[in-house]
Design a protein around this motif. Structure first.
Motif, short mmCIF file in Angstrom:
data_model
loop_
_atom_site.label_atom_id
_atom_site.label_comp_id
_atom_site.label_asym_id
_atom_site.label_seq_id
_atom_site.Cartn_x
_atom_site.Cartn_y
_atom_site.Cartn_z
N UNK A 1 0.79 -1.23 0.00
CA UNK A 1 0.00 0.00 0.00
C UNK A 1 0.83 1.29 0.00
N UNK A 2 2.11 1.20 0.40
CA UNK A 2 2.95 2.40 0.46
C UNK A 2 3.86 2.38 -0.77
N UNK A 3 3.66 3.35 -1.65
CA UNK A 3 4.35 3.32 -2.93
C UNK A 3 5.46 4.34 -3.08
N UNK A 4 5.57 5.26 -2.13
CA UNK A 4 6.57 6.31 -2.28
C UNK A 4 7.00 6.79 -0.90
N UNK A 5 8.28 7.14 -0.79
CA UNK A 5 8.79 7.78 0.42
C UNK A 5 9.45 9.09 0.01
N UNK A 6 9.03 10.18 0.63
CA UNK A 6 9.67 11.48 0.44
C UNK A 6 10.41 11.81 1.73
N UNK A 7 11.62 12.33 1.60
CA UNK A 7 12.42 12.66 2.77
C UNK A 7 12.42 14.17 2.98
N UNK A 8 12.08 14.59 4.19
CA UNK A 8 11.92 16.01 4.49
C UNK A 8 12.88 16.41 5.61
N UNK A 9 13.42 17.59 5.51
CA UNK A 9 14.38 18.10 6.48
C UNK A 9 13.66 18.92 7.55
N UNK A 10 13.54 18.33 8.73
CA UNK A 10 13.04 19.06 9.91
C UNK A 10 14.02 18.79 11.07
N UNK A 11 15.30 19.00 10.80
CA UNK A 11 16.34 18.63 11.75
C UNK A 11 16.22 19.36 13.08
N UNK A 12 15.82 20.62 13.04
CA UNK A 12 15.71 21.36 14.29
C UNK A 12 14.69 20.72 15.22
N UNK A 13 13.59 20.26 14.67
CA UNK A 13 12.58 19.56 15.47
C UNK A 13 13.08 18.18 15.87
N UNK A 14 13.70 17.47 14.95
CA UNK A 14 14.20 16.13 15.22
C UNK A 14 15.18 16.12 16.39
N UNK A 15 16.01 17.13 16.50
CA UNK A 15 17.00 17.17 17.57
C UNK A 15 16.36 17.31 18.94
N UNK A 16 15.10 17.70 18.95
CA UNK A 16 14.36 17.76 20.21
C UNK A 16 13.39 16.59 20.34
N UNK A 17 13.46 15.64 19.39
CA UNK A 17 12.62 14.45 19.49
C UNK A 17 11.29 14.55 18.80
N UNK A 18 11.17 15.39 17.76
CA UNK A 18 9.91 15.53 17.06
C UNK A 18 10.08 15.44 15.56
N UNK A 19 9.52 14.41 14.94
CA UNK A 19 9.62 14.24 13.49
C UNK A 19 8.48 14.92 12.75
N UNK A 20 8.37 14.64 11.44
CA UNK A 20 7.31 15.27 10.64
C UNK A 20 5.91 15.05 11.19
N UNK A 21 5.66 13.85 11.74
CA UNK A 21 4.31 13.57 12.26
C UNK A 21 4.06 14.28 13.58
N UNK A 22 5.11 14.54 14.36
CA UNK A 22 4.92 15.27 15.62
C UNK A 22 4.39 16.67 15.38
#
Length: 445
Positions: A346-367
């Protein structure tokens, strides 16, 4: 009924910093004391939201909350004007000041639990702001979240509740522990609530389990959900102790597809059976379970593979995973994504997004987003000033570049000028988003 799954992203606030306040969040602890860039952070978040709007999805924004929360410090006995309160509280406890300066409301997945009108008994869209009682800095958010949701979602179509009681038995972390599956967004669905503990349960693990079963059950009741279409699943203790402080660190779903790690649930087979029973007569659930021997739990958490947005894109017959760029940089997750999309699942594509500032605090795109399923009528009732467009994006990026600092060290929170810088930014923002001149506490004093 015609409906869409909209995403409302939290605008990252002007005091975004790495205070390391969230015990159990490995990234937050790892980057404690590092220098942040509030300007880069907000522009990364806005860029993600704009890209999805440009792709044809309904995309909105939610405002940051006022920080520092000086009123909270006054309740703790600190006196004087705002600058004096920050100085005296810093002298007493820098950790306390870091808590009241936290920009954590940016992670809108924790803002509330949302049940669409197609699932509720009164056919209104229901929202319960999370009380977030497990951590001090996040426990400050509930009332302001309720106010924000009322301004963004006004009108009789929407039922914005109070947060649950501020007590550990009803600890609620919002939509980070909630997934809705369905055949299509406008059809009746199955609401999955994931909890880490029961109210009176003694905790023996390394990290705390934050969400309680009692809070999940209370939200299902107040939203008027059909008990037969609700599923309550216990999160795996192994996942929690590995750093999955919320279920959305190891699981994400949309439409009829649930994408999760092998170690996400305490009883994976029982979880599948319970979801199938609840979905009987509505749709056939599709489970994409990622084995530990292909993506170790440590890699899943470090890369935030599952803290991705699983999206139904216009004109596409397979789902897209909007994943953090760290998934591309981690061997196991990059290779898994390549195998997954090369197949016919069912999952046909993955796009990679840069949210490094959030990630460094433990929050990804879905957060950063709160999912809200809206009918056409409900979508028309949303505060239009909060929906992403070319014009709003230009205004918000210009606003951020004008008001946000390029660098912020946690010790800079002692600087009294940061109070005025932050308030100036937020005062301007209320006009851009049509929130009213009395939205923030400092505007009402």
């Amino acid at each position: 009924m015609s409906a869409v799954e909209a995403n409302f992203d939290g605008i990252i606030g002007p005091t975004h910093n790495y205070g390391g306040l969230s015990f159990g969040n490995i990234a937050s602890d790892k980057n404690r004391g590092a220098v942040s860039s509030p300007r880069d952070a907000v522009l990364e978040g806005l860029g993600k939201a704009k890209a999805l709007a440009d792709a044809g999805l309904v995309q909105g924004v939610l405002p940051p909350q006022e920080r520092p929360a000086v009123g909270y410090l006054r309740r703790l006995g600190f006196v004087g004007d705002d600058a004096a309160i920050i100085e005296s509280s810093w002298m007493a406890s820098p950790a306390l000041v870091r808590n009241v300066y936290s920009a954590s409301p940016m992670w809108a997945a924790n803002a509330a639990t949302v049940s669409p009108s197609t699932d509720t008994s009164d056919k209104r869209l229901h929202m319960t702001p999370a009380n977030l009682v497990t951590t001090l800095h996040r426990s400050l958010e509930g009332a302001a979240t309720e106010r924000a949701l009322q301004r963004v979602f006004p009108g009789r179509q929407f039922a914005v509740h109070n947060p649950l009681p501020m007590q550990s038995t009803f600890a609620d972390e919002g939509a980070a522990n909630h997934v809705r599956l369905c055949a299509e967004h406008g059809a009746a669905g199955v609401e999955i609530f994931v909890y880490g503990r029961e109210g009176g349960e003694l905790q023996s693990g390394h990290f705390p389990a934050r969400q309680t079963r009692e809070s999940c059950e209370a939200i299902a009741r107040r939203h008027g959900l059909d008990p037969a279409r609700c599923v309550f699943l216990k999160q795996s203790r192994k996942a929690i102790d590995a750093g999955a402080f919320h279920n959305d660190v190891v699981c994400v779903g949309t439409l009829n597809t649930l994408f999760f790690h092998e170690m996400a649930f305490a009883d994976p087979e029982g979880a599948r059976q319970a979801i199938r029973r609840a979905a009987d007569g509505l749709f056939d659930p599709v489970f994409v379970e990622v084995p530990e021997d292909e993506v170790p739990i440590r890699d899943a958490i470090a890369s935030y593979l599952f803290n991705s947005q699983l999206l139904s894109m216009p004109g596409e017959d397979r789902l897209m995973l909007n994943a953090p760029i760290e998934c591309e940089e981690t061997d196991s997750t990059r290779e898994y994504c390549a195998r997954m999309t090369a197949g016919n699942g069912p999952i046909g594509k993955v796009a990679f997004v840069d949210v490094r500032q959030s990630m460094r605090n433990g929050g990804g795109p879905a957060c950063l987003r709160l999912r809200v399923v809206l009918t056409d009528e409900e979508c028309a009732a949303v505060n239009r000033d909060c929906l992403m467009s070319d014009d709003l994006y230009a205004k918000l990026t210009g606003w951020a570049k004008q008001h946000y600092r390029d660098r912020l060290h946690p010790d800079d929170l002692r600087d009294p000028s940061l109070i005025e810088d932050s308030r100036s930014a937020l005062d301007s923002l209320t006009g851009l988003l049509g929130l009213g001149a009395d939205f923030y506490p400092f505007q009402r004093n």
